[in-house]
Design a protein around this motif. Structure first.
Motif, PDB file in Angstrom:
ATOM      1  N   SER A 286       0.847  -1.187   0.000  1.00 13.63           N
ATOM      2  CA  SER A 286       0.000   0.000   0.000  1.00 13.63           C
ATOM      3  C   SER A 286       0.887   1.242   0.000  1.00 13.63           C
ATOM      4  N   ASN A 288      -0.327   4.286   0.012  1.00 14.54           N
ATOM      5  CA  ASN A 288      -1.031   5.147   0.962  1.00 14.54           C
ATOM      6  C   ASN A 288      -2.432   4.579   1.108  1.00 14.54           C
ATOM      7  N   ASP A 289      -3.353   5.355   1.669  1.00 10.60           N
ATOM      8  CA  ASP A 289      -4.714   4.868   1.864  1.00 10.60           C
ATOM      9  C   ASP A 289      -5.478   4.710   0.555  1.00 10.60           C
ATOM     10  N   GLU A 290      -4.962   5.274  -0.533  1.00  9.84           N
ATOM     11  CA  GLU A 290      -5.709   5.295  -1.791  1.00  9.84           C
ATOM     12  C   GLU A 290      -5.111   4.406  -2.877  1.00  9.84           C
TER      13      GLU A 290
END
Length: 709
Positions: A286, A288-290
């Motif tokens: 990942s 980031n969160d997106e």
């Protein structure tokens, strides 16, 4: 539409229960909804139920246990859109989704954790290492690649957790069957965890002389490299010994002339042996969160080997057609090897352009499939030559005596290896213009190469194909509990084998269109989907020369129908699973089928496809002496089906009822009882001809104990 009385009753009951209970559930706040977050699934994206322009059914662990499902065929009975097909004498999984099945000479393909990993000859898939079964309806070629137009089955496996837990269960059932399951997961450190899952089954059968032995294991390890990345490795191993069993037969087109127990093969053939060894490795990161990336590798080697004695289908050799009691048989030897390797990479994320939110999936994959088949056969001369009973390998269907004649040695028939290689790139973008309006666009480009080496004739045939498969979807949410959707997709599936001139085939192609409405209670405890669909398919293979194992791409077909799926929690802590499908599937062109020597007219029904299927299961949680208890029941209705292509021979409709109960004797010990086919219905689940008909099992009980630690 033609409905039976039982089907109408089930439909009416389902509609009334759903309407009454859905309102109660929406108004009650006392029911707690638990959401379990799991590993992201490949090719799917992260979308809520109401914003997805397709139908995705999840058969989770609780539902599978309630249904008493131990293998994939039993699990798929929970979806009315899935119909059982010819299971190759009990040696593989074969099913049709929305009326369409793949190659009748190969097992049905399915995914494992998003990998095209179900191909090969490893026997019927056990559910021991499976966490859930997903029925992904509609065309999925735009992301997954080569698949079936009606839908795709995906198995989600049991993976390690970082909590120590384990279970050991022992079950005994009718017909001297014993099964043991083990499931244990534990962390080895703060970053590494393992899971050990395995089973052993030793079972007799309601079928005379049939004994089955299966063993399997699916260990796995997970490594949390850091807060952003993880590696998971899983192994699949199974070893099965299953006698080849074509089932019973019809006499003068009438089923029931012989007992459903009667075995018409030869016990002296011994069991067929099926083995699997597979490896799956997945790395996820990942950013980031997106945004996240997923890389995966899968390899799977399978082998199937053994002898069988089976009813002869050729009318010129079949004595049963003359005296209605003496069955001509042929003896076969098969040695099938298959290896399958897949590499996959996928990037998933989201971004905005103006007021529109884009959720995208971009990826590529590469897979190689090698299918090596050695097939030998010995069969009788034509009846016109007045052969002896020994030459006919004959057996009396009313009083079978096994081992009357020495088992003949099969001679060479087919010896070939086929290699399929494919590289694909794919994308999907779901654009949310608002909280209520979404459009999905996507597509996949595949470059495909095939080579078929005939070792008997020392010939090689190669072919190549490039194909683009588009998809389009639209969702409009009219409220917090309702959305309407429209979906269009194109599918292709490469075809195996050659025609009589030694040439390969263009891919099987299809176009699918569906529309539906989804509804959910405000607290998410109950949801459902009503769907209308139509699928058109062309370039369907039929056997051209059975003795030479050549084919012809002659068939065109279409399937259309409606579906209703409802599941969730009702008032009073009652869980509901209900699925209903009406499917009208037929051939749309005239052609001659050399395999059976018949002219097939447009409008002919497809094999083993019921018009109406319905299944309902209810379970109630109770307290007995202060300990949890669950009781429940399920009912399955399957309409009549065509049993022999190009004829009027049909398998009759049937209704089966099952009941179950479980009780926690202590917090760590649970006992359970299941009774399948409670009313002892005599029924037939699938067939290939009137001489190859698979009977369903009589009333069968199973008791089990599970120890948790």
């Amino acid at each position: 539409m033609k409905y039976s009385f039982t089907g109408l009753v089930m439909l009416a009951c389902l509609a009334s229960v759903t309407a009454a209970q859905a309102q109660q559930v929406s108004e009650q706040n006392s029911i707690e909804t638990v959401r379990v977050l799991g590993t992201k699934q490949a090719y799917r994206g992260q979308f809520d139920f109401l914003e997805t322009p397709q139908v995705d059914l999840e058969l989770d662990q609780e539902l599978l246990q309630q249904a008493g499902a131990l293998d994939l065929n039993q699990a798929l009975d929970l979806s009315a859109s899935v119909a059982r097909q010819n299971n190759f004498g009990g040696l593989w999984n074969a099913f049709a989704v929305r009326g369409f099945v793949g190659d009748e000479n190969l097992p049905s393909n399915y995914l494992v954790n998003g990998f095209n990993a179900g191909r090969g000859f490893g026997g019927s898939r056990d559910l021991s290492g499976v966490e859930s079964v997903e029925v992904l309806k509609g065309p999925r070629a735009a992301l997954i690649g080569r698949g079936e137009p009606g839908g795709t089955i995906n198995l989600v496996t049991k993976r390690p957790t970082f909590d120590q837990a384990g279970t050991v269960s022992i079950a005994a059932s009718r017909f001297n069957s014993v099964r043991t399951d083990v499931d244990y997961t534990t962390p080895l450190s703060s970053d590494v965890a393992i899971r050990l899952v395995g089973f052993y089954e030793d079972a007799e059968s309601f079928r005379d002389t049939i004994e089955i032995r299966r063993i399997g294991a699916s260990p796995s390890v997970a490594w949390r490299i850091n807060d952003r990345s993880e590696v998971v490795y899983e192994m699949e191993f199974s070893d099965q010994e299953v006698p080849f069993d074509r089932g019973v037969l019809a006499v003068n087109d009438q089923l029931g002339a012989i007992s459903r127990d009667t075995f018409l093969g030869e016990p002296g053939d011994g069991p067929m042996k099926a083995e699997v060894l597979g490896h799956q490795l997945e790395y996820s990161y990942s950013f980031n969160d997106e945004w996240s990336v997923r890389l995966g590798y899968n390899s799977r080697d399978t082998e199937l080997e053994g002898f069988s004695t089976e009813p002869e289908l050729s009318g010129s050799r079949q004595l049963l057609y003359r005296d209605s009691e003496t069955l001509t048989r042929q003896r076969r030897y098969r040695h099938y090897d298959a290896s399958y390797t897949v590499f996959r990479g996928e990037l998933e994320g989201q971004f905005e352009t103006g007021s529109a939110l884009h959720r995208v999936i971009i990826g590529a994959d590469r897979d190689d499939f090698e299918n090596d088949q050695v097939f030998r056969r010995v069969r009788s001369p034509s009846l016109a030559s007045n052969p002896s009973l020994e030459q006919l390998q004959a057996i009396n269907i009313f009083n079978p005596v096994y081992g009357q004649y020495a088992l003949p040695e099969p001679g060479p028939q087919a010896d070939r290896v086929e290699t399929q290689e494919s590289t694909g790139i794919f994308f999907q973008d779901q654009i949310s213009f608002s909280d209520t309006f979404h459009i999905r666009v996507g597509g996949r480009f595949d470059d495909y190469d095939q080579q078929l080496v005939n070792r008997r004739s020392n010939s090689t045939v190669t072919s190549s194909e490039s194909r683009f498969s588009p998809q389009f979807g639209m969702v409009y949410q009219t409220s917090d509990t309702t959305s309407w959707y429209l979906s269009y997709g194109e599918n292709f599936r490469p075809l195996s084998g050659t025609d009589s001139q030694g040439n390969g085939f263009d891919p099987n192609q299809s176009v699918s269109l569906e529309a539906g409405v989804k509804f959910a209670s405000l607290d998410g405890a109950l949801n459902g989907t009503f769907t209308v669909f139509r699928v058109q398919q062309e370039n369907i293979l039929v056997v051209d020369d059975p003795s030479a194992f050549t084919y012809a791409a002659a068939g065109e077909a279409e399937s259309q129908g409606i579906e209703l799926d409802v599941n969730g929690t009702l008032a009073g802590d009652v869980t509901l699973w209900a699925s209903l499908a009406y499917v009208d599937a037929e051939i749309t062109n005239d052609f001659f089928d050399p395999n059976f020597g018949r002219q097939i007219e447009a409008g002919a029904r497809l094999l083993n496809i019921p018009e109406l299927t319905a299944t309902v299961q209810l379970a109630k949680n109770l307290q007995l002496n202060g300990s949890p208890m669950e009781v429940g029941a399920g009912i399955l209705y399957v309409d009549d089906r065509l049993g022999y292509f190009g004829t009027d021979f049909e398998l009759p409709s049937y209704t089966t009822v099952r009941i179950f109960a479980s009780y926690a004797v202590t917090p760590n010990l649970e006992i359970r009882a299941d009774i399948a086919n409670l009313l002892d219905e005599e029924f037939y689940v699938n067939s290939f001809s009137e001489l190859w008909v698979q009977p369903g099992a009589p009333s069968t009980w199973r008791v089990s104990a599970k120890l948790s630690f």
